[in-house]
Motif scaffolding. Structure first.
Motif, PDB file in Angstrom:
ATOM      1  N   ARG A 203       0.860  -1.151   0.172  1.00  0.00           N
ATOM      2  CA  ARG A 203      -0.287  -0.566  -0.101  1.00  0.00           C
ATOM      3  C   ARG A 203       0.953   1.400   0.094  1.00  0.00           C
ATOM      4  N   ILE A 204       0.411   2.151  -0.683  1.00  0.00           N
ATOM      5  CA  ILE A 204       1.252   3.454  -0.871  1.00  0.00           C
ATOM      6  C   ILE A 204      -0.037   4.930  -0.230  1.00  0.00           C
ATOM      7  N   LYS A 205       0.176   4.845   0.568  1.00  0.00           N
ATOM      8  CA  LYS A 205      -0.513   6.527   1.035  1.00  0.00           C
ATOM      9  C   LYS A 205       0.305   7.870   0.647  1.00  0.00           C
ATOM     10  N   VAL A 206       0.226   8.816  -0.187  1.00  0.00           N
ATOM     11  CA  VAL A 206       0.256  10.194   0.303  1.00  0.00           C
ATOM     12  C   VAL A 206      -0.135  11.391   0.155  1.00  0.00           C
ATOM     13  N   VAL A 207      -0.151  12.726   0.927  1.00  0.00           N
ATOM     14  CA  VAL A 207      -0.768  13.486   1.230  1.00  0.00           C
ATOM     15  C   VAL A 207      -0.693  14.912   0.808  1.00  0.00           C
ATOM     16  N   ASN A 208      -0.734  15.446   0.253  1.00  0.00           N
ATOM     17  CA  ASN A 208       0.045  16.845  -0.661  1.00  0.00           C
ATOM     18  C   ASN A 208      -0.038  18.036   1.190  1.00  0.00           C
ATOM     19  N   ALA A 209       0.458  19.864   0.769  1.00  0.00           N
ATOM     20  CA  ALA A 209       0.197  20.278   1.233  1.00  0.00           C
ATOM     21  C   ALA A 209      -0.735  20.418   1.832  1.00  0.00           C
ATOM     22  N   GLN A 210      -2.015  20.595   1.360  1.00  0.00           N
ATOM     23  CA  GLN A 210      -3.023  20.718   1.074  1.00  0.00           C
ATOM     24  C   GLN A 210      -4.441  19.871   1.892  1.00  0.00           C
ATOM     25  N   GLY A 211      -3.598  18.604   2.244  1.00  0.00           N
ATOM     26  CA  GLY A 211      -4.631  17.584   3.265  1.00  0.00           C
ATOM     27  C   GLY A 211      -5.152  16.876   2.211  1.00  0.00           C
ATOM     28  N   ARG A 212      -5.837  16.741   0.807  1.00  0.00           N
ATOM     29  CA  ARG A 212      -5.408  16.216   0.186  1.00  0.00           C
ATOM     30  C   ARG A 212      -5.310  14.720  -0.030  1.00  0.00           C
ATOM     31  N   SER A 213      -5.422  13.333  -0.016  1.00  0.00           N
ATOM     32  CA  SER A 213      -4.631  12.106  -0.032  1.00  0.00           C
ATOM     33  C   SER A 213      -5.544  11.345  -1.600  1.00  0.00           C
ATOM     34  N   ALA A 214      -4.595  10.911  -1.522  1.00  0.00           N
ATOM     35  CA  ALA A 214      -4.337   9.884  -2.660  1.00  0.00           C
ATOM     36  C   ALA A 214      -3.501   8.353  -2.223  1.00  0.00           C
ATOM     37  N   SER A 215      -4.552   7.514  -2.316  1.00  0.00           N
ATOM     38  CA  SER A 215      -3.532   6.178  -2.088  1.00  0.00           C
ATOM     39  C   SER A 215      -3.510   4.730  -3.346  1.00  0.00           C
ATOM     40  N   PHE A 216      -3.490   3.761  -2.930  1.00  0.00           N
ATOM     41  CA  PHE A 216      -3.003   3.171  -4.002  1.00  0.00           C
ATOM     42  C   PHE A 216      -2.563   2.049  -3.666  1.00  0.00           C
ATOM     43  N   GLU A 217      -3.339   1.018  -3.487  1.00  0.00           N
ATOM     44  CA  GLU A 217      -3.101  -0.928  -3.152  1.00  0.00           C
ATOM     45  C   GLU A 217      -2.807  -1.979  -4.435  1.00  0.00           C
ATOM     46  N   LEU A 218      -2.020  -2.596  -3.827  1.00  0.00           N
ATOM     47  CA  LEU A 218      -1.536  -3.575  -4.256  1.00  0.00           C
ATOM     48  C   LEU A 218      -2.263  -4.898  -4.840  1.00  0.00           C
ATOM     49  N   THR A 219      -2.650  -5.078  -6.147  1.00  0.00           N
ATOM     50  CA  THR A 219      -3.823  -5.893  -6.858  1.00  0.00           C
ATOM     51  C   THR A 219      -3.010  -7.563  -7.214  1.00  0.00           C
ATOM     52  N   ALA A 220      -2.144  -7.252  -7.666  1.00  0.00           N
ATOM     53  CA  ALA A 220      -1.803  -7.922  -8.815  1.00  0.00           C
ATOM     54  C   ALA A 220       0.430  -7.852  -9.256  1.00  0.00           C
ATOM     55  N   ILE A 221       0.539  -9.423  -9.580  1.00  0.00           N
ATOM     56  CA  ILE A 221       2.095  -9.162  -9.677  1.00  0.00           C
ATOM     57  C   ILE A 221       2.205 -10.348 -11.022  1.00  0.00           C
ATOM     58  N   SER A 222       2.501 -10.251 -11.822  1.00  0.00           N
ATOM     59  CA  SER A 222       3.318 -10.679 -12.787  1.00  0.00           C
ATOM     60  C   SER A 222       4.661 -10.365 -12.986  1.00  0.00           C
ATOM     61  N   THR A 223       5.461 -11.772 -13.906  1.00  0.00           N
ATOM     62  CA  THR A 223       6.786 -11.385 -14.014  1.00  0.00           C
ATOM     63  C   THR A 223       7.136 -12.766 -14.879  1.00  0.00           C
ATOM     64  N   GLU A 224       8.460 -12.187 -15.984  1.00  0.00           N
ATOM     65  CA  GLU A 224       8.082 -12.554 -17.807  1.00  0.00           C
ATOM     66  C   GLU A 224      10.002 -12.776 -17.487  1.00  0.00           C
TER      67      GLU A 224
END
Length: 389
Positions: free
Chosen positions: A368-389
């Motif tokens: 998981r990743i969560k980033v909050v900017n100077a104005q307090g607005r946040s964006a987050s990302f959650e891992l759902t898949a991994i594939s390799t070759e």
């Protein structure tokens, strides 16, 4: 004729009103559907609707191209991270030979020659002759100063002894705000060749998010794979259309970030871009509980100081979706929580923060990743898949 008019005028008011109604009704029968303005408007709207339906059915309208990448929702086992190569100790610089001091020769002594036969006759006394002056000693001129050679440019660390897989795809779901409004899937693609890597991400909102945030975001990072992780040389991003393409250059020789339309910005700590810092811990496992990372974007340089703040178990969907319910099995994964703040501006006000959930079991790939900017607005990302070759 005159008798008819006189009889109409002598009729009662009720009869006159009935006569006018009969005249209007007869006029409506002659004009049909267009007898009144309201009927005209209704007929025009119906005709317009039918025309649009016919055009829509007959025309071959091509839907907008969807540049987003679809990744199967499955977490594959990730191979171990690259192994750093053992670098031999740097040889000690050789000492320069000392220059011998110049030797100055002494002046030659003056020779005195005596007469072979002495003269015994008296001679008037004369003033004694002065001895010849000794030649002055001249000091040797010092050698001219040698120009100091410029310091050599810093060379990148050698590549790792074991390289990562040729291709790694990480699938995330993006959210906005604390209520986690879903924006859509984001796929981070990694590939490399001859120790040169490329990282690419394509994101496009879906559903309501596509209306609120139209267009496609594309980001690409290029650089070198070293024993200390990824070292970006160039980062480009495109927001919506090619006219909004911006390019950022990492000048490692002078440790400067060259941003369009701005003065160069110096690095602080390890330089990265918005894509490499996501996977940096996989390519270089953190060796201390505190790291400083400079994240250079196409507009500025953000400096984060991350510290290990503890451990947390989180739930992640693993495996394939159930064919009946569509649900995926959930697994609890142990993670290390790394939190940090972004370096404040000159006025000292808070400038946002970031949090990473890193899993040692998955070789420190962010779950998981969560980033909050100077104005307090946040964006987050959650891992759902991994594939390799």
């Amino acid at each position: 004729m005159a008798d008819a008019v006189s009889s109409f005028e002598s009729a009662s008011p009720a009869a006159a009103e009935s006569t006018r109604f009969d005249l209007a009704r007869g006029l409506a029968r002659r004009r049909g559907l267009l007898a009144t303005p309201r009927r005209k408007l209704t007929l025009a709207l119906a005709a317009s609707l039918v025309l649009h339906l016919l055009i829509g059915a007959a025309a071959d309208v091509e839907p907008p191209e969807d540049k987003s990448i679809t990744l199967a929702a499955k977490l594959m086992p990730l191979p171990p991270p690259p192994v750093p190569v053992a670098t031999p100790p740097a040889p000690k610089p050789k000492q320069k030979p000392k220059r011998p001091k110049p030797v100055v020769a002494a002046s030659a002594p003056v020779a005195i020659v005596a007469d072979p036969v002495p003269d015994l006759s008296p001679v008037a006394p004369t003033a004694p002759e002065s001895a010849p002056a000794a030649e002055p000693q001249v000091a040797a001129a010092p050698p001219p100063p040698q120009p100091t050679p410029p310091p050599p440019a810093p060379e990148p660390a050698p590549p790792p002894a074991r390289m990562p897989p040729k291709k790694i795809n990480l699938g995330y779901t993006a959210f906005l705000g604390e209520q986690k409004f879903e924006v859509g899937p984001v796929v981070l693609q990694f590939n490399h060749d001859a120790a040169r890597y490329k990282l690419r991400v394509v994101g496009r909102g879906r559903g309501i998010a596509a209306l609120l945030y139209p267009g496609t975001f594309t980001g690409e990072s290029e650089g070198q794979i070293t024993a200390e992780g990824l070292r970006p040389d160039k980062f480009t991003e495109e927001r919506g259309n090619p006219d909004k393409r911006r390019e950022t250059i990492f000048d490692h020789e002078k440790r400067l970030l060259r941003v369009p339309d701005k003065e160069p910005i110096p690095f602080e700590g390890s330089p990265h871009d918005p894509l490499t810092w996501i996977v940096q811990f996989y390519f270089s496992t953190p060796k201390t509980d505190r790291v400083t990372i400079s994240v250079g974007t196409s507009r500025r340089m953000d400096v984060y100081t991350l510290e290990r703040a503890g451990e947390e178990e989180i739930e992640l969907p693993t495996g394939d979706a159930d064919p009946v319910t569509g649900q995926r099995a959930v697994k609890r994964v142990a993670t290390q929580v790394w939190k940090g703040t972004r370096k404040p501006d000159a006025d000292g006000r808070p400038n946002g923060n970031a949090t990473f959930w890193l899993s040692p079991e998955w070789h420190y790939i962010p779950m998981r990743i969560k980033v909050v900017n100077a104005q307090g607005r946040s964006a987050s990302f959650e891992l759902t898949a991994i594939s390799t070759e």
